[in-house]
Motif scaffolding. Structure first.
Motif, PDB file in Angstrom:
ATOM      1  N   THR A 201      63.813  20.402 -96.749  1.00 41.60           N
ATOM      2  CA  THR A 201      63.813  19.485 -97.831  1.00 41.60           C
ATOM      3  C   THR A 201      65.285  19.708 -98.843  1.00 41.60           C
ATOM      4  N   TYR A 202      66.026  18.642 -98.820  1.00 41.28           N
ATOM      5  CA  TYR A 202      67.226  18.591 -99.367  1.00 41.28           C
ATOM      6  C   TYR A 202      67.461  17.867-100.682  1.00 41.28           C
ATOM      7  N   ARG A 203      68.065  18.177-101.709  1.00 43.12           N
ATOM      8  CA  ARG A 203      68.826  17.170-102.695  1.00 43.12           C
ATOM      9  C   ARG A 203      70.204  17.219-102.689  1.00 43.12           C
ATOM     10  N   SER A 204      70.899  15.949-103.126  1.00 43.15           N
ATOM     11  CA  SER A 204      72.343  16.132-102.837  1.00 43.15           C
ATOM     12  C   SER A 204      72.621  16.806-104.348  1.00 43.15           C
ATOM     13  N   ALA A 205      73.748  17.586-104.306  1.00 38.40           N
ATOM     14  CA  ALA A 205      74.072  18.345-105.289  1.00 38.40           C
ATOM     15  C   ALA A 205      75.568  18.880-105.477  1.00 38.40           C
ATOM     16  N   SER A 206      76.236  19.008-106.469  1.00 41.79           N
ATOM     17  CA  SER A 206      77.487  19.643-106.489  1.00 41.79           C
ATOM     18  C   SER A 206      77.636  21.317-106.065  1.00 41.79           C
ATOM     19  N   GLY A 207      78.694  21.650-105.961  1.00 39.59           N
ATOM     20  CA  GLY A 207      79.031  23.246-105.653  1.00 39.59           C
ATOM     21  C   GLY A 207      78.231  23.787-104.526  1.00 39.59           C
ATOM     22  N   THR A 208      78.474  25.317-104.724  1.00 35.26           N
ATOM     23  CA  THR A 208      77.836  26.016-103.386  1.00 35.26           C
ATOM     24  C   THR A 208      76.132  25.971-103.541  1.00 35.26           C
ATOM     25  N   ASP A 209      75.684  26.070-102.414  1.00 35.76           N
ATOM     26  CA  ASP A 209      73.902  26.050-102.386  1.00 35.76           C
ATOM     27  C   ASP A 209      73.683  27.405-102.624  1.00 35.76           C
ATOM     28  N   PRO A 210      72.817  27.506-103.794  1.00 34.37           N
ATOM     29  CA  PRO A 210      72.315  28.716-104.280  1.00 34.37           C
ATOM     30  C   PRO A 210      71.300  29.370-103.226  1.00 34.37           C
ATOM     31  N   ALA A 211      70.838  28.540-102.328  1.00 35.08           N
ATOM     32  CA  ALA A 211      69.885  29.091-101.588  1.00 35.08           C
ATOM     33  C   ALA A 211      70.450  30.162-100.665  1.00 35.08           C
ATOM     34  N   TYR A 212      71.924  30.058-100.504  1.00 28.49           N
ATOM     35  CA  TYR A 212      72.352  30.774 -99.405  1.00 28.49           C
ATOM     36  C   TYR A 212      73.095  32.055-100.176  1.00 28.49           C
ATOM     37  N   ASP A 213      72.865  32.190-101.574  1.00 29.54           N
ATOM     38  CA  ASP A 213      73.526  33.246-102.263  1.00 29.54           C
ATOM     39  C   ASP A 213      73.293  34.749-101.785  1.00 29.54           C
ATOM     40  N   GLU A 214      74.090  35.494-101.594  1.00 32.45           N
ATOM     41  CA  GLU A 214      73.814  36.782-101.219  1.00 32.45           C
ATOM     42  C   GLU A 214      73.092  36.847 -99.777  1.00 32.45           C
ATOM     43  N   MET A 215      73.401  36.073 -99.003  1.00 31.77           N
ATOM     44  CA  MET A 215      72.806  35.621 -97.515  1.00 31.77           C
ATOM     45  C   MET A 215      73.584  36.001 -96.501  1.00 31.77           C
ATOM     46  N   ASP A 216      73.427  36.608 -95.523  1.00 34.76           N
ATOM     47  CA  ASP A 216      74.250  36.581 -94.147  1.00 34.76           C
ATOM     48  C   ASP A 216      74.202  35.187 -93.848  1.00 34.76           C
ATOM     49  N   ASP A 217      75.179  34.264 -93.974  1.00 37.89           N
ATOM     50  CA  ASP A 217      75.311  33.004 -93.445  1.00 37.89           C
ATOM     51  C   ASP A 217      74.593  32.595 -92.195  1.00 37.89           C
ATOM     52  N   GLU A 218      75.187  33.281 -91.170  1.00 39.61           N
ATOM     53  CA  GLU A 218      74.604  33.081 -89.712  1.00 39.61           C
ATOM     54  C   GLU A 218      73.073  33.303 -89.688  1.00 39.61           C
ATOM     55  N   ALA A 219      72.790  34.546 -90.175  1.00 43.44           N
ATOM     56  CA  ALA A 219      71.287  34.519 -89.918  1.00 43.44           C
ATOM     57  C   ALA A 219      70.653  33.341 -90.780  1.00 43.44           C
ATOM     58  N   ALA A 220      71.037  33.008 -91.945  1.00 45.07           N
ATOM     59  CA  ALA A 220      70.470  31.972 -92.721  1.00 45.07           C
ATOM     60  C   ALA A 220      70.395  30.657 -92.037  1.00 45.07           C
ATOM     61  N   PHE A 221      71.654  30.456 -91.374  1.00 48.08           N
ATOM     62  CA  PHE A 221      71.775  29.097 -90.643  1.00 48.08           C
ATOM     63  C   PHE A 221      70.684  28.874 -89.500  1.00 48.08           C
ATOM     64  N   MET A 222      70.311  30.139 -88.836  1.00 49.89           N
ATOM     65  CA  MET A 222      69.529  29.960 -87.871  1.00 49.89           C
ATOM     66  C   MET A 222      68.161  30.238 -88.198  1.00 49.89           C
ATOM     67  N   PHE A 223      67.697  31.038 -89.098  1.00 49.77           N
ATOM     68  CA  PHE A 223      66.555  31.134 -89.427  1.00 49.77           C
ATOM     69  C   PHE A 223      66.144  30.905 -90.755  1.00 49.77           C
ATOM     70  N   GLY A 224      67.130  30.322 -91.745  1.00 45.56           N
ATOM     71  CA  GLY A 224      66.804  29.712 -92.990  1.00 45.56           C
ATOM     72  C   GLY A 224      66.511  30.638 -94.196  1.00 45.56           C
ATOM     73  N   PRO A 225      67.592  30.343 -95.159  1.00 45.40           N
ATOM     74  CA  PRO A 225      67.674  31.232 -96.258  1.00 45.40           C
ATOM     75  C   PRO A 225      66.364  31.488 -97.130  1.00 45.40           C
ATOM     76  N   ILE A 226      65.652  30.314 -97.282  1.00 48.08           N
ATOM     77  CA  ILE A 226      64.063  30.679 -98.063  1.00 48.08           C
ATOM     78  C   ILE A 226      63.232  31.251 -97.149  1.00 48.08           C
ATOM     79  N   ASN A 227      63.236  31.138 -95.785  1.00 49.88           N
ATOM     80  CA  ASN A 227      62.193  31.755 -94.979  1.00 49.88           C
ATOM     81  C   ASN A 227      62.539  33.235 -95.067  1.00 49.88           C
ATOM     82  N   ILE A 228      63.720  33.615 -94.858  1.00 54.31           N
ATOM     83  CA  ILE A 228      64.240  35.071 -95.039  1.00 54.31           C
ATOM     84  C   ILE A 228      63.842  35.719 -96.391  1.00 54.31           C
ATOM     85  N   ARG A 229      64.180  34.989 -97.273  1.00 56.44           N
ATOM     86  CA  ARG A 229      63.768  35.538 -98.762  1.00 56.44           C
ATOM     87  C   ARG A 229      62.568  35.630 -98.975  1.00 56.44           C
ATOM     88  N   ARG A 230      61.572  34.589 -98.528  1.00 58.55           N
ATOM     89  CA  ARG A 230      60.317  34.462 -98.999  1.00 58.55           C
ATOM     90  C   ARG A 230      59.533  35.632 -98.034  1.00 58.55           C
TER      91      ARG A 230
END
Ligand SMILES: C[S@@+](CC[C@H](N)C(=O)[O-])C[C@H]1O[C@@H](n2cnc3c(N)ncnc32)[C@H](O)[C@@H]1O
Length: 232
Positions: A147-176
């Protein structure tokens, strides 16, 4: 009320809007359920094939919805809808649809790619859409609902995440770190361990899974996953 499987039920829960468009509507069940439950006031079904277009047309008869025979976002005008979904196709096709008319994408978007979710997550990050929810819907195998919303700036869901892992498996999934998500990682790790050779993409997935499990301090070889809902 049409029956929605758990995948489309999960999508439906993410949608609430005045006018919603579903690209690749096929049977039209998602829009009918959204209209009948009052989650949306009006609907546009877009199909690029005649038979599914006619099915959507029939399904929406008598409701505040119309079906259009068109390719992707050609079926809607800029500003016509305030919410959009695309479900049950590959991530590459979704990105192609989105890239063809970026000006027609509303601020709320729900995407359910059947594969190549990483492509969708990269598209969102590069095009000003922030991930506000991410769910795994289990229907014989896990389906990702984004689920996405348009917004400006960097996406906080990816803060302090390894981007490659987050793109593949999901930043919220990984954190949750939900048990079903962790089980899925362990199961795939064990499966890939059993293979004698890994191609480049499997090798990359294996390394990323290992890094996430390491972060969780989980040794996959010590786990037995009793639930056999999914075998990659
Ligand atoms: C596998 S079905 C998924 C149907 C439904 N969205 C669901 O999730 O159950 C994909 C549908 O998308 C339609 N489709 C594929 N590419 C499309 C495009 N570029 N524009 C409109 N419809 C498209 C296909 O005709 C098909 O009906």
């Amino acid at each position: 009320m049409p029956h929605l499987d758990i995948r489309l039920k999960t999508v439906a829960k993410q949608i609430q809007a005045d006018c919603h468009a579903d690209i690749g509507s096929d049977h039209g069940n998602l829009l009918v359920a959204l209209l009948k439950t009052g989650r949306i006031k009006s609907a546009i079904a877009v199909e690029n094939k005649r038979l599914p277009f006619e099915n959507s047309q029939k399904a929406l008869k008598g409701l505040r919805g119309e079906a259009r025979l068109a390719d992707g976002l050609n079926g809607i005008a800029a500003g016509e809808v305030d919410s959009l979904s695309i479900c049950g196709m590959g991530g590459r096709s979704m990105v192609t649809i989105m890239e063809s008319h970026p000006d027609r994408i509303p601020s709320r978007v729900v995407l359910q790619p059947n594969r190549d979710e990483d492509r969708v997550r990269r598209w969102a990050m590069q095009n000003g859409f922030h991930l506000v929810e991410e769910h795994l819907a289990w229907n014989r195998r896990p389906y990702t609902v984004l689920t996405y919303r348009s917004a400006s700036g960097t996406d906080p869901a990816y803060d302090e995440m390894d981007d490659e892992a987050a793109f593949m498996f999901g930043p919220i999934n990984i954190r949750r770190r939900e048990p079903a998500f962790v089980d899925q990682l362990i199961r795939e790790h064990q499966y890939l361990c059993r293979l004698t050779r890994l191609n480049d993409s499997s090798h990359k997935r294996f390394a990323l899974i290992a890094s996430i499990l390491d972060q969780y301090k989980i040794d996959a070889s010590r786990h037995s996953i009793s639930d056999s809902k999914w075998d990659p």
